[in-house]
Design an enzyme around this catalytic site. Structure first.
Site, PDB file in Angstrom:
ATOM      1  N   HIS A  53      19.439 104.554 126.189  1.00  0.00           N
ATOM      2  CA  HIS A  53      20.340 105.703 126.109  1.00  0.00           C
ATOM      3  C   HIS A  53      21.045 105.959 127.599  1.00  0.00           C
ATOM      4  CE1 HIS A  53      16.531 108.089 127.548  1.00  0.00           C
ATOM      5  NE2 HIS A  53      17.365 108.059 128.250  1.00  0.00           N
TER       6      HIS A  53
HETATM    7  P1  TYD Z   1      13.597 109.655 124.749  1.00  0.00           P
HETATM    8  O1  TYD Z   1      14.358 110.195 125.708  1.00  0.00           O
HETATM    9  O2  TYD Z   1      14.592 109.025 123.471  1.00  0.00           O
HETATM   10  O3  TYD Z   1      12.567 108.561 125.199  1.00  0.00           O
HETATM   11  P2  TYD Z   1      12.860 107.068 125.835  1.00  0.00           P
HETATM   12  O4  TYD Z   1      14.355 107.003 126.031  1.00  0.00           O
HETATM   13  O5  TYD Z   1      12.104 107.132 126.995  1.00  0.00           O
HETATM   14  O6  TYD Z   1      12.504 106.032 124.758  1.00  0.00           O
HETATM   15  O7  TYD Z   1      12.491 110.739 123.972  1.00  0.00           O
HETATM   16  C1  TYD Z   1      11.737 110.620 123.141  1.00  0.00           C
HETATM   17  C2  TYD Z   1      11.487 111.847 122.443  1.00  0.00           C
HETATM   18  O8  TYD Z   1      10.767 112.906 123.296  1.00  0.00           O
HETATM   19  C3  TYD Z   1      12.431 112.532 121.904  1.00  0.00           C
HETATM   20  O9  TYD Z   1      12.384 113.032 120.270  1.00  0.00           O
HETATM   21  C4  TYD Z   1      12.791 113.572 122.813  1.00  0.00           C
HETATM   22  C5  TYD Z   1      11.478 113.886 123.362  1.00  0.00           C
HETATM   23  N1  TYD Z   1      11.499 114.497 124.578  1.00  0.00           N
HETATM   24  C6  TYD Z   1      11.379 116.095 125.044  1.00  0.00           C
HETATM   25  O10 TYD Z   1      11.036 116.626 124.087  1.00  0.00           O
HETATM   26  N2  TYD Z   1      11.487 116.416 126.071  1.00  0.00           N
HETATM   27  C7  TYD Z   1      11.766 115.526 127.222  1.00  0.00           C
HETATM   28  O11 TYD Z   1      11.834 116.090 128.467  1.00  0.00           O
HETATM   29  C8  TYD Z   1      12.074 114.099 127.259  1.00  0.00           C
HETATM   30  C9  TYD Z   1      12.243 113.233 128.056  1.00  0.00           C
HETATM   31  C10 TYD Z   1      11.757 113.590 125.592  1.00  0.00           C
END
Ligand code: TYD
Length: 138
Positions: free
Chosen positions: A52
């Protein structure tokens, strides 16, 4: 943001025979006010995180323990960093696609972020990100 805005920040280190200490102060060691801290841990072998970009959020990523690779892409060029020291932070400005993989066993990836969690700040579609990133760099 172009890749040349990314940099490794060498964090202060207090060396001690009892164990080393590193500290981070918002707006001093990182170029933003820290609003949120989160970390990835218990990452299974072969896992792939990230995938992302953020519209506004800036971040500093630190390998608190172990190591992993971060691939950054500004919409034109890719660059891979290997983080394996708890006193180095990788500063990533907004508008930078990132992928994290090659986690070593037991590694912990800590992220200091300039914003609270807000899904509307995310690009989760690479093509959409690339169009906007290239337009902003013109
Ligand atoms: P995501 O940012 O997609 O993780 P990565 O990119 O590291 O694989 O986040 C995964 C899930 O966690 C998504 O459903 C959103 C949630 N999340 C939160 O609720 N709070 C946060 O601070 C973060 C970073 C993620």
């Amino acid at each position: 943001m172009a890749l040349n805005n990314v940099r490794i920040i060498d964090l202060p280190r207090v060396k001690d025979a009892r164990g080393n200490l590193t500290f981070i102060e918002g707006d001093r060691h990182v170029p933003f006010d820290i609003k949120r801290v989160y970390y990835l841990y218990d990452v299974p072998g072969g896992a792939h995180r990230g995938g992302h970009a953020h519209r506004k959020l800036h971040q500093l990523i630190i390998a608190m323990s172990g190591s992993f690779d971060i691939t950054l892409d500004d919409g034109n060029t890719k660059f891979k960093y290997h983080l394996n020291r708890s006193y180095y932070g990788l500063y990533i400005p907004n508008m930078m696609w990132r992928e994290i993989d090659n986690f070593s066993s037991g590694s912990v990836c800590m992220v200091l972020a300039s914003e609270y969690y807000e899904e509307a700040d995310y690009y989760r579609d690479y093509s959409e990100f690339q169009i906007d990133a290239r337009a902003q760099q013109r």
